[in-house]
Design a protein around this motif. Sequence first.
Motif, mmCIF file in Angstrom:
data_model
loop_
_atom_site.group_PDB
_atom_site.id
_atom_site.type_symbol
_atom_site.label_atom_id
_atom_site.label_comp_id
_atom_site.label_asym_id
_atom_site.label_seq_id
_atom_site.Cartn_x
_atom_site.Cartn_y
_atom_site.Cartn_z
ATOM 1 N N GLU A 110 -0.811 23.569 25.440
ATOM 2 C CA GLU A 110 -1.841 22.542 25.397
ATOM 3 C C GLU A 110 -3.137 23.077 24.791
ATOM 4 O O GLU A 110 -3.944 22.304 24.276
ATOM 5 C CB GLU A 110 -2.117 22.014 26.809
ATOM 6 N N GLN A 111 -3.326 24.381 24.834
ATOM 7 C CA GLN A 111 -4.520 25.005 24.257
ATOM 8 C C GLN A 111 -4.265 25.524 22.851
ATOM 9 O O GLN A 111 -5.067 26.270 22.302
ATOM 10 C CB GLN A 111 -4.994 26.143 25.165
ATOM 11 N N ASP A 112 -3.125 25.126 22.273
ATOM 12 C CA ASP A 112 -2.739 25.497 20.905
ATOM 13 C C ASP A 112 -2.499 26.997 20.737
ATOM 14 O O ASP A 112 -2.553 27.506 19.617
ATOM 15 C CB ASP A 112 -3.801 25.031 19.894
ATOM 16 N N ASP A 113 -2.232 27.681 21.819
ATOM 17 C CA ASP A 113 -1.886 29.106 21.757
ATOM 18 C C ASP A 113 -0.360 29.206 21.731
ATOM 19 O O ASP A 113 0.287 29.552 22.722
ATOM 20 C CB ASP A 113 -2.470 29.848 22.959
ATOM 21 N N LEU A 114 0.204 28.862 20.569
ATOM 22 C CA LEU A 114 1.660 28.757 20.477
ATOM 23 C C LEU A 114 2.351 30.098 20.616
ATOM 24 O O LEU A 114 3.423 30.195 21.224
ATOM 25 C CB LEU A 114 2.041 28.096 19.154
ATOM 26 N N TYR A 115 1.769 31.145 20.047
ATOM 27 C CA TYR A 115 2.416 32.456 20.102
ATOM 28 C C TYR A 115 2.617 32.889 21.554
ATOM 29 O O TYR A 115 3.723 33.271 21.960
ATOM 30 C CB TYR A 115 1.585 33.489 19.347
ATOM 31 N N ASP A 116 1.547 32.847 22.353
ATOM 32 C CA ASP A 116 1.663 33.280 23.742
ATOM 33 C C ASP A 116 2.507 32.309 24.557
ATOM 34 O O ASP A 116 3.231 32.726 25.472
ATOM 35 C CB ASP A 116 0.278 33.439 24.365
ATOM 36 N N ALA A 117 2.432 31.005 24.234
ATOM 37 C CA ALA A 117 3.265 30.031 24.938
ATOM 38 C C ALA A 117 4.738 30.355 24.738
ATOM 39 O O ALA A 117 5.532 30.329 25.690
ATOM 40 C CB ALA A 117 2.954 28.624 24.435
ATOM 41 N N ILE A 118 5.116 30.659 23.515
ATOM 42 C CA ILE A 118 6.511 30.993 23.217
ATOM 43 C C ILE A 118 6.943 32.229 23.992
ATOM 44 O O ILE A 118 8.069 32.290 24.513
ATOM 45 C CB ILE A 118 6.698 31.180 21.698
ATOM 46 N N GLN A 119 6.057 33.204 24.111
ATOM 47 C CA GLN A 119 6.399 34.408 24.881
ATOM 48 C C GLN A 119 6.636 34.056 26.345
ATOM 49 O O GLN A 119 7.544 34.604 26.989
ATOM 50 C CB GLN A 119 5.282 35.457 24.763
ATOM 51 N N MET A 120 5.841 33.148 26.890
ATOM 52 C CA MET A 120 6.022 32.741 28.288
ATOM 53 C C MET A 120 7.352 32.014 28.473
ATOM 54 O O MET A 120 8.077 32.254 29.447
ATOM 55 C CB MET A 120 4.865 31.839 28.727
ATOM 56 N N PHE A 121 7.672 31.112 27.560
ATOM 57 C CA PHE A 121 8.943 30.398 27.675
ATOM 58 C C PHE A 121 10.121 31.371 27.566
ATOM 59 O O PHE A 121 11.100 31.252 28.311
ATOM 60 C CB PHE A 121 9.053 29.320 26.587
ATOM 61 N N ARG A 122 10.019 32.318 26.659
ATOM 62 C CA ARG A 122 11.110 33.304 26.520
ATOM 63 C C ARG A 122 11.230 34.158 27.779
ATOM 64 O O ARG A 122 12.349 34.518 28.184
ATOM 65 C CB ARG A 122 10.858 34.179 25.291
ATOM 66 N N GLN A 123 10.103 34.479 28.402
ATOM 67 C CA GLN A 123 10.156 35.262 29.635
ATOM 68 C C GLN A 123 10.807 34.455 30.759
ATOM 69 O O GLN A 123 11.607 34.988 31.540
ATOM 70 C CB GLN A 123 8.745 35.699 30.047
ATOM 71 N N ALA A 124 10.485 33.165 30.826
ATOM 72 C CA ALA A 124 11.114 32.309 31.831
ATOM 73 C C ALA A 124 12.624 32.272 31.639
ATOM 74 O O ALA A 124 13.397 32.334 32.612
ATOM 75 C CB ALA A 124 10.527 30.896 31.748
ATOM 76 N N ILE A 125 13.066 32.184 30.388
ATOM 77 C CA ILE A 125 14.501 32.152 30.091
ATOM 78 C C ILE A 125 15.147 33.490 30.403
ATOM 79 O O ILE A 125 16.280 33.552 30.903
ATOM 80 C CB ILE A 125 14.719 31.746 28.621
ATOM 81 N N ALA A 126 14.441 34.581 30.139
ATOM 82 C CA ALA A 126 14.980 35.908 30.457
ATOM 83 C C ALA A 126 15.218 36.046 31.958
ATOM 84 O O ALA A 126 16.199 36.661 32.389
ATOM 85 C CB ALA A 126 14.028 36.993 29.964
ATOM 86 N N LEU A 127 14.321 35.457 32.751
ATOM 87 C CA LEU A 127 14.463 35.522 34.205
ATOM 88 C C LEU A 127 15.510 34.550 34.720
ATOM 89 O O LEU A 127 16.161 34.803 35.735
ATOM 90 C CB LEU A 127 13.112 35.229 34.865
ATOM 91 N N TYR A 136 13.907 23.666 26.437
ATOM 92 C CA TYR A 136 13.307 22.487 25.806
ATOM 93 C C TYR A 136 11.869 22.768 25.381
ATOM 94 O O TYR A 136 11.475 22.501 24.242
ATOM 95 C CB TYR A 136 13.346 21.293 26.762
ATOM 96 N N ASP A 137 11.075 23.301 26.308
ATOM 97 C CA ASP A 137 9.674 23.579 25.996
ATOM 98 C C ASP A 137 9.563 24.612 24.871
ATOM 99 O O ASP A 137 8.693 24.505 23.999
ATOM 100 C CB ASP A 137 8.943 24.074 27.241
ATOM 101 N N LEU A 138 10.450 25.605 24.883
ATOM 102 C CA LEU A 138 10.477 26.592 23.805
ATOM 103 C C LEU A 138 10.765 25.903 22.470
ATOM 104 O O LEU A 138 10.118 26.201 21.450
ATOM 105 C CB LEU A 138 11.544 27.648 24.096
ATOM 106 N N GLY A 139 11.706 24.974 22.468
ATOM 107 C CA GLY A 139 12.032 24.262 21.235
ATOM 108 C C GLY A 139 10.853 23.492 20.678
ATOM 109 O O GLY A 139 10.599 23.504 19.468
ATOM 110 N N ILE A 140 10.091 22.827 21.558
ATOM 111 C CA ILE A 140 8.929 22.071 21.106
ATOM 112 C C ILE A 140 7.878 23.018 20.536
ATOM 113 O O ILE A 140 7.286 22.752 19.483
ATOM 114 C CB ILE A 140 8.342 21.239 22.258
ATOM 115 N N ALA A 141 7.637 24.132 21.227
ATOM 116 C CA ALA A 141 6.634 25.095 20.752
ATOM 117 C C ALA A 141 7.037 25.679 19.400
ATOM 118 O O ALA A 141 6.199 25.830 18.500
ATOM 119 C CB ALA A 141 6.446 26.208 21.779
ATOM 120 N N LEU A 142 8.307 26.004 19.236
ATOM 121 C CA LEU A 142 8.775 26.541 17.962
ATOM 122 C C LEU A 142 8.624 25.514 16.845
ATOM 123 O O LEU A 142 8.271 25.853 15.710
ATOM 124 C CB LEU A 142 10.232 26.984 18.091
ATOM 125 N N ALA A 143 8.894 24.244 17.154
ATOM 126 C CA ALA A 143 8.726 23.191 16.150
ATOM 127 C C ALA A 143 7.267 23.060 15.745
ATOM 128 O O ALA A 143 6.950 22.915 14.561
ATOM 129 C CB ALA A 143 9.254 21.871 16.694
#
Length: 320
Positions: A110-127, A136-143
């Motif tokens: 929401e703050q347009d920090d896509l790079y860090d957002a993607i890292q958070m989504f990937r960390q959630a998936i890793a866990l 889903y959220d990762l897909g939107i951020a990547l798009a």
Amino acid sequence: MKWIRTLPAIIASIMVLGEGIALAQPDFNRLTSATKATVDDVDVMPLAHADIYSIQAQLRQSEIDALMDEAYSAFEARDFNRADSLLRQVIEQVPDYADAYNALGLVLMEQDDLYDAIQMFRQAIALDPSFAIAYYDLGIALALQGNLNEAIEALHQAINYDHQLLMAYDNLAYFLRVQGRLDESATVLRQLAKLIPDDPAVHGNLGETLRIMGAYTEAIAELELACQLQPHDAGLNNMLANVLDDAGYFERAETVYLYALSLEPNNADLHFDYGIALYRAGQLEPAADQLRLALQLNPSHADARALLERIEDSLQNQTD
């Protein structure tokens, strides 16, 4: 490119490639009743969440839930700095809590920090490798980042882990269509239509995709169904009129155009599309009239202006 949002945006509508994309409801606390145990009950919890409430955690579940609820309230109030701070507190205390990483990713997005957002989504998936909403959220951020290939893969994974995640189907179909992968897009939309058969937007999007593919018979059937489900929708009727005209049924198309215009007489795009149909039918004067109306409603409609100039040149040549 016409595309109807299948579902309303719960939190926001963001723009990707000229179209709105619905964000998922931030799932700050997706624990089920089966996992809402106390620290003393850790031995009976599902493995994916067991370590959340392990004796290593410095906060009890109720304290974690309170922080997550407070972060969610801050997110809803668009106080992203506070939401960020609260979620980082949760992660500091419970570093293996996948939900907190995913929620933080939404705040960062929401703050347009896509790079860090993607890292958070990937960390959630890793866990939690089966965390469908995180995919889903990762897909939107990547798009949003412009990486449609990876976005498509992430949305496929989201559907793989949650066959009922409707927004994933909708956005996946749209991204595939943007890439020109029309057969795949239509396949996804057919799957979505089976899940929500009474949603006119799904049939509308499928019909429009089939029209682009040149599969006019099936496209007409889908768009007629969409209009039956939502008969007073000018956009759906416009799409139906377009495919009827493309298929060579001008008279049927004209009837639908006129009905759509009765619903939205100030719709510049509708006048433009009807003008195109009239032009293709050789009715130059009526076509020019529709294009002039389109330009009155939207003076910056470049396509309408270009076609009108062409028609006016043709009419001038006929009188010379």
